[in-house]
Each structure stands twice: as C-alpha cells, then as structure tokens.
Scaffold this active site. Structure first.
Site: not given
Length: 756
Positions: A362, A469, A505, A626-627, A637
């Site tokens: 992150h 975010r 989100r 990414n996830d 990651r």
C-alpha cells in the site's frame, strides 16, 4: 542440534568482522561434531576460485593463501554439484587435489556441503577426520542444516557490510544495495531514518548534537523507569514470595550507574546519541546472556531487553517531537507506512526506501500516486547506520547507492534532467484526449487517496476518479472518523472533480492496510477478515460511511460507490440493501439524495467466474489487478522473498483480465481497471486491446499513458494483444512489450538506461 545451531547463529550475528564469523563457525562446528578438521572455503566470483577462509585443524597459515579453481579438487565439485559429497577416503578420489602447506594429507574422511543462498553457491563447508570412514547420515544432516542456516547469515553480513574483512574502513563508500522497484524515478539526497516507538532493534546510529542534553534525557527516562519498577514492586508485594519480589531489586540494580546506566553514559560521552547508546549496550548484554548455558541466566536476556524498551519509550516520549528534515530528504525506515508520508513536508520529500515490503504494498502504491521514487524490500540495507548519509535511489532498478562517487552522481543527474525534460513535454498533453491515431478514445481516470492527489490529477488532465481509497482518512486518525468528518473529506473530492465521476471504494482494511485503533491480528491477513467482509460484519461502520458519501454527493450527482473484495452475490446483495437503506433514511431526513451507481471490484479468482452474475446486480465492474494478480499467482505482494514471482504479464493474469472484460460486456455493463498494470504503457495498450472501457492509474503516470495511447492505432494495440496472448512466458511478454514500444517510437516512455 537445535541448541548448538541457536548458539552459533546468535554468536555470528554479533561478530565484528568476516574473519571472526568464519573462525567462530569452524570452531563451533568442529566441537559440536567432534571432528578433527572443519574449514570454510568461500567462492570468489571474479577470480572463479574457492579460497580457504577459515579452518580449525588445518595449518592456520594457509588461510587466505590457499585456493582452488572452480574446476579443481573435491571442494569445487561440491560447489559445481550444489550437493553434499561424503567420502571415506578423499585421497583416492580422482578429483582429489593436494593443497600444499595445509597439512590435510593426514586426513582421509571428507564431508563437504555447499553454502547456498538464493540459488547462489557462496562457498563450501568441510569437515575431515584422520580415520578412513564415512560420516553417518545424522552427521551429514547436521552439517547440511548448519550450512543452510549460516548461508543467510553470511550472505546478509557480506551484503550489508555489517561484517567486513578486517582492515577495511568503517564506511560503505559507494556501496550498492538491491531492493524492489516500488515507484519509478531517481532521487539524490540525504537520509532521514524514521523508527517506530520503543523498538530497540531499529534505533539508528546518530552523532550526539548535545552530549549534556543526551545524558540528561537518558537519566530522566531512567528515573521514570526506576519509579515504575518500585511502584509495581510495592503493588505486588503482598502477592509475591520474597524471592520473587527480589526480582524487582535485581531490575533496579541493573539500572545502577555501575551497570547498564554507566555503560550507556560512557557511550554517550563517546559521541553517540542517547537512544543509540542504549540500544548498543542493551543488545550487547542480551547477546551475552542469550549464549549462556544456564536456563535461568539465559532468561535474564529478556529482562534486560524489557528494561531497555521501557527506558527507550520514555526517551522517545520526552524527546523532540519534530524531526528536522533537510531540503533533499530521503526517508528510510524498516517499513514505510502511509502515516510516515504525512510526517515529511511534501516539498522536502524526494524519495523513500523501505527495508521491508514490496513494490505492490500500500505504501508503494501511495508513493507512485505522489510521484516519489521508492525502493521496497531492501532487506540487506544497514539502515540504522545511514542517518545523515548521502544516497542515490534508483526507483527503476530498485538500487540504493550509499555515498556515491562524483561520476555516479553525475550520471544520475543526467537521468534526472532527462526526466524533467520528458515531464515538460508530456505536460503539453494535459488538455488533449487520450485518443489513438485512428480515432479510438480511451478515458483515463486516476486513483487517489490523499488531498494532494486531487490537484495533481487535475493538472495532468484526469477525466475522473476510478478509485478513491477511503481508508486513508481512517488510517491517519486515532479513532474512527465521524459521519460529519467523513462528509467533509468526501465533499472536497467530489467538488474538486465535479462534474467528472468519482468512484469511492468503501472501507478496505485488512491485508496490508491496518488501523491502529482497530487491529486485526491474523496469521494470514490477505486471506482473512478484510474488505467487504469487515464492513458487512460491522454495519454501524458501513452505514456511517455510506451516509457520509451520499450526503457529500448531494447536488453534485457524480458519486459512484464501489465494493471491495467481493466473493459472492450474497455480499453484493447485502451491501446494496445497506446502501438502499441509507438512501431511504437520508431522504426521510430531508436530504435530496439520488441513488448513485454501485459497482464491485473483481480482486479474487472467485469473483472472476461470477462477473456476469455481479453485472446483473450492479452498474459497473472494476478490476483491482494488484490483488487479483496476487491471488491468481499465490504470491504475497508484500513479501520481498517472492516479489520476483509477482508479474502482471503472467499468461494466467492476462487471460483472466481478458475474460473479465468479455463477460462484463455480455451484460452490457462497463468495465474498468484500477490496478497498477494500467500505469504501464505496455499494460495500458494490452488493456485497451482487451476492451476495457476505462483505465484508472496514479496521476504521475497518466501523461505517459496518454502519450502511449496517442502514439499508436487501435489496430496496432489489438495486434499486440493477439501476439501476447499466444505467448507462454511472462519475461518474454515483458521484453516484447518493450521492443514494440521502441518500434512504435515510444522508447522515451520506457525505463531509462541506468549506469552499472
């Protein structure tokens, strides 16, 4: 065996130099195995030779003078095969080579095991005996186990320079350390080490600016700890036996001027700052007690460490709250957190280096959104000794250079100038559409989370926000923000981008995003309680956030709500019911609320195969690449040990991405992507070819992506995708993309040539 191994590893970790480490290893192994000879041969890549670096049993004068070529002798055969060789009489083996002056001709039994670290053979560990016999399986297993453990210690010590051959200087002049490229770019500046509170192991070395002040700070903390111990001792006096209560007297004696306290003050007077002096003294005593055979005395190491932490905690509380940041700050920490980014004035922060974490953590994602060159996972970096040092960080290759030479600095200054020229050129594209040469329009949105992201995104011509975010405002507080506090934060985002769409989100905590006031302790947080799972279990948190979003969007009507980490239609249905409830409540309260578009993030394999079912329930689909990449490849990651396996261009990832776009369009639902793959020119062209309706990325890379799209035709992007989808290897795909970008005249968008 484990006890012997523990002692060896502990002793090695505090050895002052490489000679001492190797000498300690051979002596301890010889004693543990009751063998007559133990030797270490280290491999020199440049000379391609195995050199005798330490021995117990052979002629000590041969150390450093005797060596074998990479194809000579049984030792080199161990290295070539990368497996143990166990011989009852080495002298009759065809590969036997007599080493003059070692005295080994009297020894027959031979057992050699390779010292291997990350597939590289660092050397060979050998034991020998006079009698003709074969070492048994338990002896071989013991030596293999020791070799495996010691390989990491030796490799780390050599890489960090914490263990150096005797006679070398104390500085790491132009030493290079490898990490993971977290955010592209180059930064040249001065290191500021940030440490978490009350953690002795991460306290950096610093020169004391005011020795008297440092001593005063230490003694004040010491007095407070003494007081605490006396209070605890008195409060427990009626519940403890006399011998147990005596432990508190032992604690107090440890803090006397003739014990730990006196040693710390001596270190401070020698020029070390108080916290560094405390760390050095405490860790020395911990090491000494840890190696003792008596279990009771060994446990005293824990007591000393506890005392050290207590003193450090008071020192850090009483110390200056504000750190002085130079104009060219390179922030270095054991683990960079989002909160740390807010501690440094943005105009002074040039780069970040995190010892732990990966390029897709992150913190790294935030760094990319801010355009800060970043290196993650620099495991071998001796960061506690770098405060105030000059460094170059290379966010393209993941390299850190300490005390760079003038020539190296000049080479990187040229790269910096080239970056600035390209940035000026790309800035001219701000008001131009991301449209291919044959007229295909590709909307480019941004991922945001910080207030500074808004201005940066608008400056670069963003057409909307594909991912806001919302957890970041939660992470920088000491408690859950109220509905009103959230409303104000969200309103600023929505107003700044109005009438452009803003996709918010819902709270996505867990995994690598933790809230200090809402800890989630799990052995495997990425497969645990995170994302929508947390908020559906806590509707009071979810409803407050949704109400704040809806109220923030009143009259603007550019809000979109996105649900993270969904794995089932049940989760989508339940979240939509909660959103509808919030809409209804607010309307009843007199707010003119319109139900916003609601979408889901496809981040896990389970969601990939339910895209059409989700599409029938929501207004849009967004891929969190990414996830999704992490879960498809089973790669954490944030783990630098497997970071090399995390590749966006893996054929399985590309097939999944293509499938998602195709399935969403079957239900006539738009599909976007907000992962880092969209931030890469090659990746953006592939995604455009797959049919994605929107690409969302960090604001820093938006001009590059716009330039890439404007430099090709849609037909060329489609052809590139067809070629890539027929390939089987991620590295080959990556090389193809770089080559095609150069052929299309877009080489300036790829990584610059870095001096080696």
């Amino acid at each position: 065996m484990l006890e012997v191994l523990r002692k060896i590893v502990q002793e090695v970790s505090t050895a002052p130099d490489l000679d001492s480490v190797l000498d300690l290893i051979v002596r301890r192994i010889q004693r543990a195995m009751r063998t007559q000879v133990c030797s270490v041969y280290l491999y020199d890549d440049d000379a391609e030779r195995y050199s005798l670096m330490a021995t117990q049993g052979l002629n000590p004068d041969a150390v450093g003078r005797v060596s074998l070529s990479s194809s000579e002798g049984i030792v080199s055969m161990v290295g070539q095969r990368a497996e143990p060789i166990n011989l009852e009489d080495a002298s009759v083996h065809p590969r036997y080579t007599y080493l003059k002056d070692t005295g080994e001709e009297q020894f027959h039994a031979f057992l050699g095991v390779p010292i291997i670290h990350h597939r590289d053979v660092l050397g060979v560990l050998v034991v020998q005996q006079k009698e003709v016999r074969r070492f048994d399986e338990s002896e071989e297993a013991f030596l293999v186990t020791l070799s495996a453990q010691l390989a990491g210690v030796i490799a780390h010590a050599e890489a960090t320079g914490l263990i150096r051959p005797q006679g070398e200087g104390e500085t790491e002049s132009e030493r290079r350390f490898e990490g993971i490229a977290g955010s592209p770019g180059v930064a040249i500046g001065q290191v500021v080490v940030i440490v978490p509170p009350a953690d002795l192991s991460v306290v950096p070395d610093k020169v004391a600016a005011d020795i008297d002040h440092e001593i005063e700070s230490f003694e004040a903390a010491l007095a407070l700890v003494r007081k605490d111990i006396k209070v605890v001792g008195r409060s427990l006096s009626k519940r403890l036996r006399a011998e147990e209560q005596a432990l508190f007297d032992v604690y107090l004696r440890m803090l006397d001027d003739n014990a730990l306290a006196g040693e710390v003050i001596d270190k401070i007077r020698g020029g070390q700052w108080a916290q560094g002096a405390l760390r050095t003294v405490v860790m020395e005593h911990v090491q000494q007690f840890s190696m003792m055979d008596d279990p009771y005395l060994r446990e005293r190491a824990t007591d000393i460490k506890d005392l050290g932490r207590r003193v450090l905690a008071y020192m850090q509380e009483s110390g200056p709250a504000d750190i002085e940041f130079p104009e060219d700050t390179i922030l270095v920490a054991d683990e960079i957190t989002p909160a740390m980014l807010g501690e440094v004035p943005s105009d002074k922060l040039l780069g970040l280096v995190s010892v732990h974490g990966s390029g897709n953590s992150h913190a790294a994602i935030l760094a990319r959104s801010m355009g800060i060159p970043t290196i993650m996972g620099a495991l071998d970096l001796p960061y506690t000794r770098l405060d105030g040092r000059k460094v170059i960080i290379d966010g393209y290759s993941g390299r850190v250079y300490i005390d760079p030479s003038d020539d190296l600095r000049s080479a990187y200054m040229d790269i910096l100038r080239g970056e600035q020229e390209m940035a000026a050129e790309l800035a001219t594209l701000k008001d131009m559409p991301a449209e291919t040469r044959d007229g295909f329009r590709m909307p480019l949105w941004v991922n945001t989370g910080l207030v500074a992201d808004v201005a940066r995104a608008l400056e670069r011509g963003a057409e909307g926000i594909g991912l806001y975010r919302t957890e970041i405002p939660f992470m920088i507080r000491d408690f859950f923000p109220s509905e009103q506090e959230q409303l104000q934060t969200y309103r600023r985002q929505l107003e700044a981008f109005h009438p452009r769409p803003v996709t918010m989100r819902t709270l996505d905590i867990g995994g690598d995003k933790a809230l200090p006031y809402f800890p989630i302790q799990e052995e495997n947080p990425f497969l645990g309680w995170r994302g929508i799972r947390v908020t559906l279990d806590h509707p009071e948190i979810f409803l407050v956030q949704v109400r704040a979003m809806l109220r923030a969007g009143e009259g603007l009507n550019n809000l979109r709500i996105m649900l993270p980490m969904v794995t089932s239609v049940h989760e989508v249905d339940e979240a939509c019911r909660q959103i509808d409830r919030a809409v209804s409540e607010l309307r009843d309260e007199g707010f003119a609320i319109e139900r916003p578009q609601v979408g889901v993030m496809v981040e896990v394999p389970a969601a990939v195969y339910q895209v059409r079912r989700f599409a029938r329930r929501v207004d849009f689909i967004s891929v969190g690449s990414n996830d999704l990449t992490q879960y498809l490849l089973a790669v954490d990651r944030n783990n630098p040990r497997v970071a090399g396996l995390y590749v966006s261009y893996h054929p399985a990832v590309l097939r999944a991405l293509e499938y998602i776009a195709r399935e969403a369009h079957k239900e006539s639902v738009p599909v976007s992507i907000c992962g880092e793959m969209a931030s890469e020119p090659g990746g953006a062209l592939l995604l455009m070819g797959m049919g994605y309706d929107v690409l969302s990325m960090n604001a820093t890379n938006l001009p590059k992506i716009k330039s890439a799209i404007r430099g090709v035709t849609k037909i060329e992007a489609d052809e590139l995708l067809q070629q890539v989808m027929g390939m089987d290897d991620a590295d080959e795909i990556h090389h193809l993309l770089r080559r095609r970008l150069r052929e299309l005249g877009l080489s300036q968008l790829t990584r610059p040539v870095i001096p080696d």
